[in-house]
Motif scaffolding. Structure first.
Motif, PDB file in Angstrom:
ATOM      1  N   ALA A 230       9.461 -14.456  86.563  1.00 44.16           N
ATOM      2  CA  ALA A 230       9.592 -13.562  87.840  1.00 44.16           C
ATOM      3  C   ALA A 230       8.222 -13.199  88.382  1.00 44.16           C
ATOM      4  O   ALA A 230       7.973 -13.203  89.654  1.00 44.16           O
ATOM      5  CB  ALA A 230      10.348 -12.193  87.774  1.00 44.16           C
ATOM      6  N   ASN A 231       7.411 -12.754  87.406  1.00 43.96           N
ATOM      7  CA  ASN A 231       6.090 -12.342  87.836  1.00 43.96           C
ATOM      8  C   ASN A 231       5.030 -13.551  88.326  1.00 43.96           C
ATOM      9  O   ASN A 231       4.048 -13.296  88.894  1.00 43.96           O
ATOM     10  CB  ASN A 231       5.312 -11.623  86.700  1.00 43.96           C
ATOM     11  CG  ASN A 231       4.940 -12.508  85.475  1.00 43.96           C
ATOM     12  OD1 ASN A 231       5.481 -13.585  85.515  1.00 43.96           O
ATOM     13  ND2 ASN A 231       4.049 -12.021  84.815  1.00 43.96           N
ATOM     14  N   SER A 232       5.526 -14.627  88.421  1.00 38.59           N
ATOM     15  CA  SER A 232       4.930 -15.911  88.786  1.00 38.59           C
ATOM     16  C   SER A 232       5.639 -16.631  89.913  1.00 38.59           C
ATOM     17  O   SER A 232       5.008 -17.498  90.486  1.00 38.59           O
ATOM     18  CB  SER A 232       4.411 -16.720  87.493  1.00 38.59           C
ATOM     19  OG  SER A 232       3.457 -16.173  86.888  1.00 38.59           O
ATOM     20  N   ALA A 233       6.897 -16.273  90.130  1.00 36.47           N
ATOM     21  CA  ALA A 233       7.818 -17.057  90.783  1.00 36.47           C
ATOM     22  C   ALA A 233       7.254 -17.063  92.259  1.00 36.47           C
ATOM     23  O   ALA A 233       6.800 -16.013  92.677  1.00 36.47           O
ATOM     24  CB  ALA A 233       9.246 -16.540  90.759  1.00 36.47           C
ATOM     25  N   GLY A 234       7.055 -18.184  93.156  1.00 34.90           N
ATOM     26  CA  GLY A 234       6.691 -18.234  94.362  1.00 34.90           C
ATOM     27  C   GLY A 234       5.331 -18.670  94.555  1.00 34.90           C
ATOM     28  O   GLY A 234       5.031 -19.060  95.605  1.00 34.90           O
ATOM     29  N   GLU A 235       4.562 -18.849  93.483  1.00 37.27           N
ATOM     30  CA  GLU A 235       3.402 -19.405  93.290  1.00 37.27           C
ATOM     31  C   GLU A 235       3.473 -20.949  93.668  1.00 37.27           C
ATOM     32  O   GLU A 235       4.132 -21.615  93.150  1.00 37.27           O
ATOM     33  CB  GLU A 235       2.734 -19.320  92.243  1.00 37.27           C
ATOM     34  CG  GLU A 235       1.992 -17.777  91.857  1.00 37.27           C
ATOM     35  CD  GLU A 235       1.289 -17.774  90.510  1.00 37.27           C
ATOM     36  OE1 GLU A 235       0.707 -18.903  90.256  1.00 37.27           O
ATOM     37  OE2 GLU A 235       1.122 -16.649  90.081  1.00 37.27           O
ATOM     38  N   VAL A 236       2.713 -21.624  94.481  1.00 36.71           N
ATOM     39  CA  VAL A 236       2.955 -23.076  94.966  1.00 36.71           C
ATOM     40  C   VAL A 236       1.379 -23.669  94.960  1.00 36.71           C
ATOM     41  O   VAL A 236       0.541 -22.999  95.368  1.00 36.71           O
ATOM     42  CB  VAL A 236       3.657 -23.356  96.223  1.00 36.71           C
ATOM     43  CG1 VAL A 236       3.867 -24.775  96.428  1.00 36.71           C
ATOM     44  CG2 VAL A 236       4.982 -22.475  96.427  1.00 36.71           C
ATOM     45  N   ALA A 237       1.263 -24.784  94.146  1.00 37.67           N
ATOM     46  CA  ALA A 237      -0.088 -25.541  94.409  1.00 37.67           C
ATOM     47  C   ALA A 237       0.052 -26.877  95.156  1.00 37.67           C
ATOM     48  O   ALA A 237       1.399 -27.284  95.133  1.00 37.67           O
ATOM     49  CB  ALA A 237      -0.468 -25.641  93.222  1.00 37.67           C
TER      50      ALA A 237
END
Length: 449
Positions: A230-237
């Motif tokens: 959850a603390n990294s969800a949403g990061e996109v590269a």
């Protein structure tokens, strides 16, 4: 014949020209053998003298009638039994066909072993991959320094008959995965006590050669979306990978959900820490190796018969839970399959004045697929540091040679990282057509939201 230093310049020029002509004729003759004594991608068609490596007869280029993707792990060699098992106790008997990394893992971890099966040369690609490789091979050239290629349009195998280590690596970087693939996968940084937390991602890759109107100077487009924890969800590269990296370096962007904005991310390359890897891999570790090769001198050691991960459909069994795969010190070896194959051995040594956490890397590249299957990586002291295994698998319904997962063992930290397991995730999707707009900064922002 050795030239005398007193030879006249014009004579030296004539001899050099004659040598280049003879080399050109030899290259042309070799290219004529593609699809004959050589496979369509440049491997030796024949088996070895001992009969332990068979002839390549086309691989598995299509799925049989009634093929069920959800039962892929039972196809096609489910009844095979190991010919022998290599452990620390008997590895000296097989050391000619083992890497230093494999032997060190056996010394350190009693549960690490290699179950070796009958060699099956299953690798196969789409016919268009074969056609383009032969059509373009004579026109493809390295740019100055080897940090890119020219003369390529559609080919996924720029150098089917490589003359240097860097050419082998470019084949690995360009190789086809069905034109495009969207993969739903899980990564696991495993701590020294065996505990782990799953990180999950959605990766989409489209090769420019598979798109209708790609931008100039592109190998592929890559989007990586983190969905857990959850603390990294949403990061996109987002990455646009150039063909000629002398003219244009890798283009990369990142969406930060905390800031809710897209930023340029030139650090998504080389030895910067990979996202979600807990410091256990570099960005250019993923998939065996990726990215610009300019920080290393690449030496072609030659072709060797080595025991490497191959035909690892069993590892993709959808009835398996991740807790059944991941052990305290290593992946469950009874789920893995190793075979004897011919591989190109390429040694990369860090150039003077260049920086990277790995001073030396040795890659073992499958002759039939051009996939890196194993890599041993060394620190600045010359000590073996990290050992990478890629569990090669033929995907018959595409067809392409991909993997059922990857692992990187950190010998110094006594931890390891498992990448790209799909057992509890959605099935991968191959062959979808994408537009350049699907890999724009605007698309990156929408995906982050």
């Amino acid at each position: 014949m050795k030239l005398k230093t007193s030879a006249r310049p014009w004579r030296q020029g004539m001899l050099a020209a004659a040598l280049l002509l003879s080399l050109g004729a030899a290259q042309a003759q070799s290219l004529d053998e593609l699809g004959k004594s050589l496979t369509p991608v440049g491997a030796e068609r024949k088996g070895n003298a001992a009969g332990t490596i068979p002839e390549w007869t086309g691989g598995i280029a299509k799925a049989p009638a009634g093929f069920n993707i959800d039962k892929f792990s039972t196809y096609p060699f489910a009844d095979d039994k190991p010919l022998y098992t290599i452990t620390a106790a008997n590895m000296e008997q097989y050391k000619a066909n083992l890497t230093p990394g494999q032997m060190e893992l056996m010394r350190r971890y009693p549960s690490y072993k290699l179950n070796v099966y009958t060699t099956r040369r299953t690798a196969a690609y789409r016919q268009s991959v074969y056609d383009n490789a032969k059509a373009e091979a004579s026109s493809v050239k390295l740019v100055e320094g080897g940090n890119g290629v020219t003369g390529i349009k559609k080919s996924n195998i720029p150098f089917p008959i490589p003359k240097s280590g860097i050419e082998v690596i470019w084949n690995h970087i360009f190789r086809d995965l069905g034109g495009s693939v969207t993969r739903y996968s899980a990564d696991f940084p495993v701590q020294s006590d065996g505990s782990f937390t799953a990180g999950k991602r959605i990766e989409t890759i489209s090769w420019a050669s598979y798109m209708d109107n790609p931008e100039p100077n592109r190998i592929l487009y890559f989007m990586n979306q983190i969905t857990a924890p959850a603390n990294s969800a949403g990061e996109v590269a987002l990455v646009h990978e150039p063909i000629n990296q002398v003219e244009e370096p890798r283009l990369a962007w990142q969406y930060n959900p905390g800031q809710r904005r897209v930023i340029r991310a030139p650090e998504l390359a080389y030895d910067s820490p990979g996202i979600g890897a807990d410091g256990l891999r570099t960005n250019d570790d993923l998939n065996g190796y990726n990215g610009a090769p300019d920080r290393y001198d690449w030496k072609l050691v030659g072709k060797k018969e080595m025991i490497v991960p191959y035909n690892n459909a069993k590892l993709a069994d959808r009835s398996l839970k991740y807790t059944q795969i991941i052990g305290k010190t290593n992946i469950n070896p009874d789920l893995l399959r190793y075979e004897l194959h011919r591989v190109w051995v390429v040694e990369a040594n860090l150039k003077p004045g260049k920086r990277h956490i790995y001073a030396k890397r040795v890659f073992y590249v499958d002759e039939d697929s051009w996939a890196v299957l194993h890599a041993d990586q060394y620190d600045a002291r010359g000590q073996l540091w990290r050992v990478r295994e890629v569990f090669g698998t033929q995907i018959p319904y595409v067809p392409t040679f991909a993997s059922s997962g990857e692992v990187l063992y950190d010998l110094q930290a006594r931890r390891y990282l498992v990448n790209a397991l799909t057992n509890e995730e959605k099935q991968p999707e191959f062959g979808k057509k994408y537009e350049v707009s699907d890999f724009s900064s605007a698309a990156l922002r929408r995906m982050g939201r």
